[in-house]
Each structure stands twice: as structure tokens, then as C-alpha cells.
Design an enzyme around this catalytic site. Structure first.
Site, short mmCIF file in Angstrom:
data_model
loop_
_atom_site.label_atom_id
_atom_site.label_comp_id
_atom_site.label_asym_id
_atom_site.label_seq_id
_atom_site.Cartn_x
_atom_site.Cartn_y
_atom_site.Cartn_z
N SER A 220 -28.22 78.45 44.45
CA SER A 220 -28.75 79.33 45.50
C SER A 220 -28.76 78.64 46.86
O SER A 220 -28.50 79.28 47.88
CB SER A 220 -30.15 79.85 45.14
OG SER A 220 -31.11 78.82 45.20
N ASN B 176 -29.07 65.81 51.44
CA ASN B 176 -29.64 66.29 50.19
C ASN B 176 -30.86 67.14 50.50
O ASN B 176 -31.57 66.87 51.46
CB ASN B 176 -30.07 65.11 49.31
CG ASN B 176 -30.69 65.55 48.00
OD1 ASN B 176 -30.17 66.45 47.33
ND2 ASN B 176 -31.80 64.93 47.61
N SER C 158 -37.70 69.15 51.75
CA SER C 158 -37.16 68.25 52.77
C SER C 158 -35.64 68.20 52.66
O SER C 158 -35.10 68.22 51.55
CB SER C 158 -37.69 66.82 52.56
OG SER C 158 -39.09 66.79 52.47
N ARG D 290 -21.68 55.39 35.11
CA ARG D 290 -21.73 56.07 36.41
C ARG D 290 -20.51 55.79 37.27
O ARG D 290 -20.01 56.66 37.96
CB ARG D 290 -22.98 55.63 37.19
CG ARG D 290 -24.25 56.23 36.68
CD ARG D 290 -25.39 55.95 37.67
NE ARG D 290 -26.67 55.98 37.02
CZ ARG D 290 -27.35 57.11 36.75
NH1 ARG D 290 -26.86 58.27 37.08
NH2 ARG D 290 -28.51 57.05 36.14
N GLU E 274 -36.39 76.63 51.28
CA GLU E 274 -35.18 75.80 51.17
C GLU E 274 -33.99 76.53 51.78
O GLU E 274 -33.16 75.95 52.48
CB GLU E 274 -34.89 75.47 49.70
CG GLU E 274 -35.94 74.58 49.05
CD GLU E 274 -35.55 74.12 47.66
OE1 GLU E 274 -34.37 73.82 47.43
OE2 GLU E 274 -36.44 74.07 46.78
N HIS F 192 -34.46 68.27 48.82
CA HIS F 192 -35.38 67.86 47.76
C HIS F 192 -36.64 68.72 47.84
O HIS F 192 -37.18 68.92 48.93
CB HIS F 192 -35.73 66.38 47.94
CG HIS F 192 -36.62 65.86 46.85
ND1 HIS F 192 -36.15 65.61 45.57
CD2 HIS F 192 -37.94 65.60 46.81
CE1 HIS F 192 -37.16 65.19 44.82
NE2 HIS F 192 -38.25 65.18 45.54
N LEU G 111 -33.09 56.50 45.85
CA LEU G 111 -33.25 57.90 45.44
C LEU G 111 -34.25 58.65 46.32
O LEU G 111 -35.38 58.18 46.53
CB LEU G 111 -33.74 57.94 43.98
CG LEU G 111 -33.89 59.34 43.38
CD1 LEU G 111 -32.53 59.99 43.17
CD2 LEU G 111 -34.67 59.28 42.07
N ASP G 112 -33.82 59.82 46.82
CA ASP G 112 -34.68 60.71 47.61
C ASP G 112 -35.33 59.98 48.78
O ASP G 112 -36.50 60.19 49.11
CB ASP G 112 -35.75 61.38 46.71
CG ASP G 112 -35.10 62.23 45.63
OD1 ASP G 112 -34.02 62.78 45.88
OD2 ASP G 112 -35.69 62.34 44.54
C1 GAR Z 1 -33.59 73.34 44.37
O1 GAR Z 1 -34.95 73.65 44.34
C2 GAR Z 1 -33.38 71.93 44.91
O2 GAR Z 1 -34.28 71.57 45.92
C3 GAR Z 1 -33.63 71.11 43.66
O3 GAR Z 1 -33.00 71.84 42.64
C4 GAR Z 1 -33.02 73.23 42.96
C5 GAR Z 1 -31.61 73.76 42.86
O4 GAR Z 1 -31.57 75.15 43.00
N1 GAR Z 1 -33.09 69.81 43.81
C6 GAR Z 1 -33.57 68.73 43.21
O5 GAR Z 1 -34.54 68.76 42.48
C7 GAR Z 1 -32.84 67.46 43.50
N2 GAR Z 1 -33.46 66.35 42.85
P1 GAR Z 1 -30.20 75.87 43.40
O6 GAR Z 1 -29.13 75.38 42.42
O7 GAR Z 1 -30.49 77.33 43.19
O8 GAR Z 1 -29.87 75.54 44.82
#
Ligand code: GAR
Length: 198
Positions: free
Chosen positions: A15, A109, A138, A67, A176, A111, A146-147
Site C-alpha cells: 500500500s 525507508n 517515520s 545475506r 504513512e 517505519h 537497523l531503522d
Molecule cells: C507498513 O506499515 C510499513 O511501515 C511497515 O510494514 C507495512 C507495510 O505495508 N514496515 C516495516 O515494519 C518495516 N520494518 P504495505 O506493504 O501495505 O506498504
């Protein structure tokens, strides 16, 4: 004017990817060049294809935790499409410093927390359990940690009585979708001053 090229990495619903793609029209300085997923089942891949965006998949599972080998494959479609900016949008694999350094200063990114609070997973339940009055999301520049990395935008969301991780996640997700496009546009224009919403 030549547009900045944006690759978007996803793992699931996509999304946020859709909100980014749909924002890159008209006088926007950037255009999507690739949507890349580590999971062939990611629902977002179809949404990208429906919008005419090239897609690619590099499944992380055959690499069994190696990785470096996974990232070597992940790099290939990125090298082929030459993005100026890489957006992680619900991309749920941790990237090594080596990979991140290839996109230093041009990888973003999103988060789901008000960083530096709640790095990592389960951010919504952690914010509720801590009794916080406010939560949010954010967008930050990606660094090897990370983050972490410079914050480019934040949106605050109230935590309401009776919230569950699901109700709170849904409220945050709405923001977001406003925050990430606004940050990307500003970033593509060369402006790194933070976007603060609402
Ligand atoms: C979102 O809420 C994003 O912030 C989070 O995953 C979701 C993805 O939704 N990201 C994390 O947690 C990263 N560590 P989406 O696929 O519908 O955009």
C-alpha cells in the site's frame, strides 16, 4: 527535465508502494522504474504491474540466511534499472551495510513508529503496552544500522483507549500514505529538511 528514477522494494501488500507510485505524476521530479520483492506472492506485485511498472522478484528463501548471496541477486535488477533513489516500503528483510553502502544517501525507508522509539518489529503493540499517548510513523535515510539514519519526516497519531495493534496500525497506515509521498517528493527535489505531519 529528466526524471529521477525510483525503485521500490516491497514484501507484502504494497500500500505504501501504491501511494508512492500514484504520487509520481505531473510535475513530480521522479518516476517509478521498478518494484522489487523478496516474495513472489506479495500482493503489491500485481498492483505495480496493473500500473505498468516493471516488477522483479528475488526470493530470499533459497539463500537460507546467506545475506550476501541474496543481496548479490537483489542487486541485479537494481543495476539493470539504474534507480537514482531506492525506497523501502514494507520490505521486511534486513540489509547488510555492504548493500546499503551502494545506495548511500539515496535509500529511504518507512517505519511504523516515531523513531528513535520502537526500532524493529511489533511497533504498534509495543507502543500500546508502554502506555504511550502518541505513536506514528517515520521516513528515514537508510544506514547500516537497523531503522536508524537521518529522519526525513514523521507523522504523529494519537493512541486511543481500547486500541489494539490492528486498529492502531490502520490509523498509522493512513498517515504513512500521506507522509512517504511528501518526503519522496521533497527528497527528489534535493531538499532533506524533515516533513512534519499533521
Ligand atoms: C507498513 O506499515 C510499513 O511501515 C511497515 O510494514 C507495512 C507495510 O505495508 N514496515 C516495516 O515494519 C518495516 N520494518 P504495505 O506493504 O501495505 O506498504
Amino acid at each position: 527535465m529528466s526524471h529521477k528514477r525510483v525503485a521500490i522494494l516491497i514484501s507484502g501488500g504494497g500500500s505504501n508502494m501504491v501511494s508512492l507510485v500514484d504520487s509520481m505524476t505531473g510535475d513530480h521530479p521522479a518516476r517509478p522504474c521498478l518494484v522489487l520483492s523478496n516474495d513472489a506472492q506479495a500482493v503489491g506485485l500485481k498492483k505495480a504491474a496493473d500500473r505498468g511498472i516493471p516488477t522483479a522478484v528475488v526470493d530470499h528463501r533459497p539463500f537460507k540466511g546467506d545475506r550476501a548471496a541474496f543481496e548479490a541477486e537483489l542487486l541485479k535488477p537494481l543495476e539493470d534499472t539504474r534507480p537514482d533513489i531506492v525506497c523501502l516500503a514494507g520490505f521486511m528483510r534486513v540489509l547488510t551495510g555492504d548493500f546499503v553502502s551502494r545506495f548511500q544517501g539515496r535509500m529511504l525507508n518507512i517505519h511504523p513508529s516515531l523513531l528513535p522509539k520502537y526500532k524493529g518489529l511489533n511497533t504498534h503493540s509495543r507502543a500500546i503496552e508502554a502506555g504511550d499517548a502518541e505513536h506514528g510513523c517515520s521516513v528515514h535515510e537508510v544506514t547500516a544500522a537497523l531503522d536508524d539514519g537521518p529522519i526525513l519526516g514523521q507523522a504523529g497519531v494519537p493512541i486511543e483507549a481500547g486500541d489494539t495493534a490492528e486498529t492502531l496500525a490502520a490509523r498509522v497506515l493512513v498517515w504513512e500514505h500521506k507522509l512517504y509521498p511528501e518526503v519522496l517528493r521533497r527528497f527528489a527535489e534535493g531538499d532533506r529538511s524533515p516533513v512534519l505531519l499533521p
